[in-house]
Design a protein around this motif. Structure first.
Motif, PDB file in Angstrom:
ATOM      1  N   VAL A 135       0.836  -1.201   0.000  1.00  0.00           N
ATOM      2  CA  VAL A 135       0.000   0.000   0.000  1.00  0.00           C
ATOM      3  C   VAL A 135       0.873   1.253   0.000  1.00  0.00           C
ATOM      4  N   ALA A 136       1.978   1.235   0.751  1.00  0.00           N
ATOM      5  CA  ALA A 136       2.882   2.385   0.783  1.00  0.00           C
ATOM      6  C   ALA A 136       3.473   2.659  -0.591  1.00  0.00           C
ATOM      7  N   VAL A 137       3.879   1.600  -1.285  1.00  0.00           N
ATOM      8  CA  VAL A 137       4.461   1.751  -2.622  1.00  0.00           C
ATOM      9  C   VAL A 137       3.419   2.309  -3.591  1.00  0.00           C
ATOM     10  N   ALA A 138       2.206   1.762  -3.545  1.00  0.00           N
ATOM     11  CA  ALA A 138       1.141   2.262  -4.419  1.00  0.00           C
ATOM     12  C   ALA A 138       0.770   3.698  -4.073  1.00  0.00           C
ATOM     13  N   LEU A 139       0.754   4.007  -2.792  1.00  0.00           N
ATOM     14  CA  LEU A 139       0.418   5.355  -2.338  1.00  0.00           C
ATOM     15  C   LEU A 139       1.433   6.371  -2.841  1.00  0.00           C
ATOM     16  N   ALA A 140       2.707   6.023  -2.744  1.00  0.00           N
ATOM     17  CA  ALA A 140       3.754   6.923  -3.233  1.00  0.00           C
ATOM     18  C   ALA A 140       3.595   7.184  -4.722  1.00  0.00           C
ATOM     19  N   ARG A 144       2.314  10.886  -5.964  1.00  0.00           N
ATOM     20  CA  ARG A 144       3.296  11.650  -6.722  1.00  0.00           C
ATOM     21  C   ARG A 144       2.686  12.165  -8.021  1.00  0.00           C
ATOM     22  N   ARG A 145       1.821  11.364  -8.633  1.00  0.00           N
ATOM     23  CA  ARG A 145       1.148  11.813  -9.858  1.00  0.00           C
ATOM     24  C   ARG A 145       0.145  12.917  -9.572  1.00  0.00           C
ATOM     25  N   MET A 146      -0.276  13.045  -8.315  1.00  0.00           N
ATOM     26  CA  MET A 146      -1.151  14.145  -7.900  1.00  0.00           C
ATOM     27  C   MET A 146      -0.331  15.338  -7.408  1.00  0.00           C
ATOM     28  N   ASP A 147       0.972  15.302  -7.676  1.00  0.00           N
ATOM     29  CA  ASP A 147       1.900  16.401  -7.402  1.00  0.00           C
ATOM     30  C   ASP A 147       2.232  16.568  -5.927  1.00  0.00           C
ATOM     31  N   PHE A 148       2.116  15.500  -5.136  1.00  0.00           N
ATOM     32  CA  PHE A 148       2.605  15.537  -3.765  1.00  0.00           C
ATOM     33  C   PHE A 148       4.123  15.360  -3.758  1.00  0.00           C
ATOM     34  N   PHE A 149       4.779  16.037  -2.824  1.00  0.00           N
ATOM     35  CA  PHE A 149       6.190  15.788  -2.551  1.00  0.00           C
ATOM     36  C   PHE A 149       6.233  14.617  -1.575  1.00  0.00           C
ATOM     37  N   ILE A 150       6.916  13.543  -1.952  1.00  0.00           N
ATOM     38  CA  ILE A 150       6.849  12.298  -1.188  1.00  0.00           C
ATOM     39  C   ILE A 150       8.120  12.071  -0.385  1.00  0.00           C
ATOM     40  N   THR A 151       7.948  11.921   0.930  1.00  0.00           N
ATOM     41  CA  THR A 151       9.022  11.449   1.803  1.00  0.00           C
ATOM     42  C   THR A 151       8.636  10.069   2.314  1.00  0.00           C
ATOM     43  N   LEU A 152       9.500   9.090   2.130  1.00  0.00           N
ATOM     44  CA  LEU A 152       9.221   7.743   2.610  1.00  0.00           C
ATOM     45  C   LEU A 152      10.170   7.405   3.758  1.00  0.00           C
ATOM     46  N   CYS A 153       9.588   7.005   4.891  1.00  0.00           N
ATOM     47  CA  CYS A 153      10.358   6.632   6.071  1.00  0.00           C
ATOM     48  C   CYS A 153      10.194   5.129   6.309  1.00  0.00           C
ATOM     49  N   ALA A 154      11.278   4.385   6.186  1.00  0.00           N
ATOM     50  CA  ALA A 154      11.228   2.938   6.378  1.00  0.00           C
ATOM     51  C   ALA A 154      12.650   2.413   6.497  1.00  0.00           C
ATOM     52  N   PRO A 160      12.676  -3.011  -0.815  1.00  0.00           N
ATOM     53  CA  PRO A 160      13.103  -3.601  -2.094  1.00  0.00           C
ATOM     54  C   PRO A 160      12.249  -3.183  -3.280  1.00  0.00           C
ATOM     55  N   ALA A 161      10.955  -2.900  -3.021  1.00  0.00           N
ATOM     56  CA  ALA A 161      10.047  -2.586  -4.130  1.00  0.00           C
ATOM     57  C   ALA A 161       9.769  -1.095  -4.245  1.00  0.00           C
ATOM     58  N   LEU A 162      10.635  -0.297  -3.629  1.00  0.00           N
ATOM     59  CA  LEU A 162      10.404   1.144  -3.595  1.00  0.00           C
ATOM     60  C   LEU A 162      10.453   1.747  -4.986  1.00  0.00           C
ATOM     61  N   GLY A 163       9.452   2.574  -5.305  1.00  0.00           N
ATOM     62  CA  GLY A 163       9.431   3.281  -6.576  1.00  0.00           C
ATOM     63  C   GLY A 163      10.134   4.635  -6.446  1.00  0.00           C
ATOM     64  N   VAL A 164       9.695   5.581  -7.250  1.00  0.00           N
ATOM     65  CA  VAL A 164      10.308   6.907  -7.262  1.00  0.00           C
ATOM     66  C   VAL A 164       9.679   7.769  -6.180  1.00  0.00           C
ATOM     67  N   VAL A 165      10.501   8.275  -5.277  1.00  0.00           N
ATOM     68  CA  VAL A 165      10.052   9.217  -4.253  1.00  0.00           C
ATOM     69  C   VAL A 165      11.023  10.390  -4.240  1.00  0.00           C
ATOM     70  N   ASP A 166      10.641  11.452  -3.521  1.00  0.00           N
ATOM     71  CA  ASP A 166      11.484  12.640  -3.495  1.00  0.00           C
ATOM     72  C   ASP A 166      12.543  12.590  -2.395  1.00  0.00           C
ATOM     73  N   ARG A 167      12.237  11.890  -1.306  1.00  0.00           N
ATOM     74  CA  ARG A 167      13.182  11.842  -0.186  1.00  0.00           C
ATOM     75  C   ARG A 167      12.974  10.546   0.574  1.00  0.00           C
ATOM     76  N   ILE A 168      14.079   9.985   1.079  1.00  0.00           N
ATOM     77  CA  ILE A 168      14.030   8.733   1.833  1.00  0.00           C
ATOM     78  C   ILE A 168      14.654   8.963   3.206  1.00  0.00           C
ATOM     79  N   VAL A 169      13.976   8.455   4.233  1.00  0.00           N
ATOM     80  CA  VAL A 169      14.490   8.482   5.601  1.00  0.00           C
ATOM     81  C   VAL A 169      14.625   7.037   6.069  1.00  0.00           C
ATOM     82  N   ASP A 170      15.796   6.679   6.599  1.00  0.00           N
ATOM     83  CA  ASP A 170      16.023   5.322   7.080  1.00  0.00           C
ATOM     84  C   ASP A 170      15.400   5.177   8.465  1.00  0.00           C
ATOM     85  N   GLY A 171      14.387   4.345   8.576  1.00  0.00           N
ATOM     86  CA  GLY A 171      13.682   4.178   9.840  1.00  0.00           C
ATOM     87  C   GLY A 171      12.380   4.949   9.850  1.00  0.00           C
TER      88      GLY A 171
END
Length: 272
Positions: A135-140, A144-154, A160-171
């Motif tokens: 769900v997180a991958v699909a949500l991102a 993103r196509r709705m022009d949200f700036f995406i930060t993913l924390c994980a 492994p299946a992470l798509g294109v996001v704007d920023r990544i936080v470890d944890g």
């Protein structure tokens, strides 16, 4: 008056800083006016002009007021500043909206007419996703196509299946600078639910959602209360996140969440 090319450079700089502002452009003048068609100014959210020029006090107050309202509701405006006798001919009052035009009185001795288009430029809405579930991958992807700036924390191992996001936080730590107008979705789905929830407790955001059943959310709340954590902040978390569309698949759940975030974001911006 600054050349248009300089104004455009400043517009790009303001965009890069992520701050809201409005561009005021004189599109038409009649008779004697200080500014002429093509004059531009950048108006900040606090009502100050950071660059450019659209005339003196005769036009400035009306334009600044329109810019402030445009930044607030995200809608552009066409402001027509006219002498009182012309307003009487059109049977409109200062401050009135008619046929998509906001009218204002020109109190200057020149008694000219100036039409100014005010266009808000708002930063991309910020979505923080905690977790790297399907769900997180699909949500991102959808957000993103709705022009949200995406930060993913994980955690790194979960991406492994992470798509294109704007920023990544470890944890699961929220990034610095999360603001009251931001959106947060916990989409851990069993891999770090408790840690992710603890990370957002007390966070101030426009929208906080939890992907999971009401039963799971209630169980997590009981665990928090049993361990002495103040769980009252969970009252503001939407669980389950998303509009009730009968969603089943990860893509459908993500779509329902994005739809709910858009509803929250655009609330009050549409005119009947």
């Amino acid at each position: 008056m600054q050349p248009p090319s300089d104004i455009l450079d400043l517009v790009n700089e303001a965009r890069a800083r992520g701050e809201p502002f409005a561009i005021a452009t004189v599109v038409r003048t009649v008779s004697v006016t200080a500014a002429k068609a093509g004059a531009k100014a950048i108006v900040l959210a606090d009502g100050s002009i950071s660059a450019g020029w659209i005339g003196g006090g005769c036009a400035k107050s009306a334009v600044l007021r329109a810019a402030h309202e445009a930044i607030r509701d995200g809608q552009p405006r066409l402001v027509s500043i006219q002498p009182e006798d012309l307003l009487d001919v059109k049977q409109v009052k200062p401050g009135e909206l008619k046929d998509g035009i906001f009218y204002a009185r020109n109190m200057c001795p020149s008694q000219g007419t100036m039409d100014v288009f005010v266009e808000p430029v708002l930063p991309r809405p910020h979505l923080v996703i905690l977790g790297a579930s399907p769900v997180a991958v699909a949500l991102a992807d959808i957000a993103r196509r709705m022009d949200f700036f995406i930060t993913l924390c994980a955690p790194t191992a979960d991406r492994p299946a992470l798509g294109v996001v704007d920023r990544i936080v470890d944890g699961f730590d929220l990034p610095a600078g999360v603001a009251a107008g931001d959106f947060i979705v916990i989409a851990t789905q069993g891999r770090g639910d408790s840690a992710a929830l603890k990370a957002v407790l007390g966070a101030t955001a426009r929208y906080i959602g939890f992907v999971g059943s009401m039963k799971k959310f209630a169980a997590l709340r009981r665990d928090f209360e049993a361990s002495g954590l103040v769980a009252a902040a969970m009252d503001d978390i939407r669980s389950p996140a998303g509009l009730d569309l009968g969603s089943i698949t990860p893509d459908e759940i993500a779509l329902s969440i994005v739809a709910e975030m858009i509803e929250v974001r655009r609330r009050g911006q549409r005119h009947a």
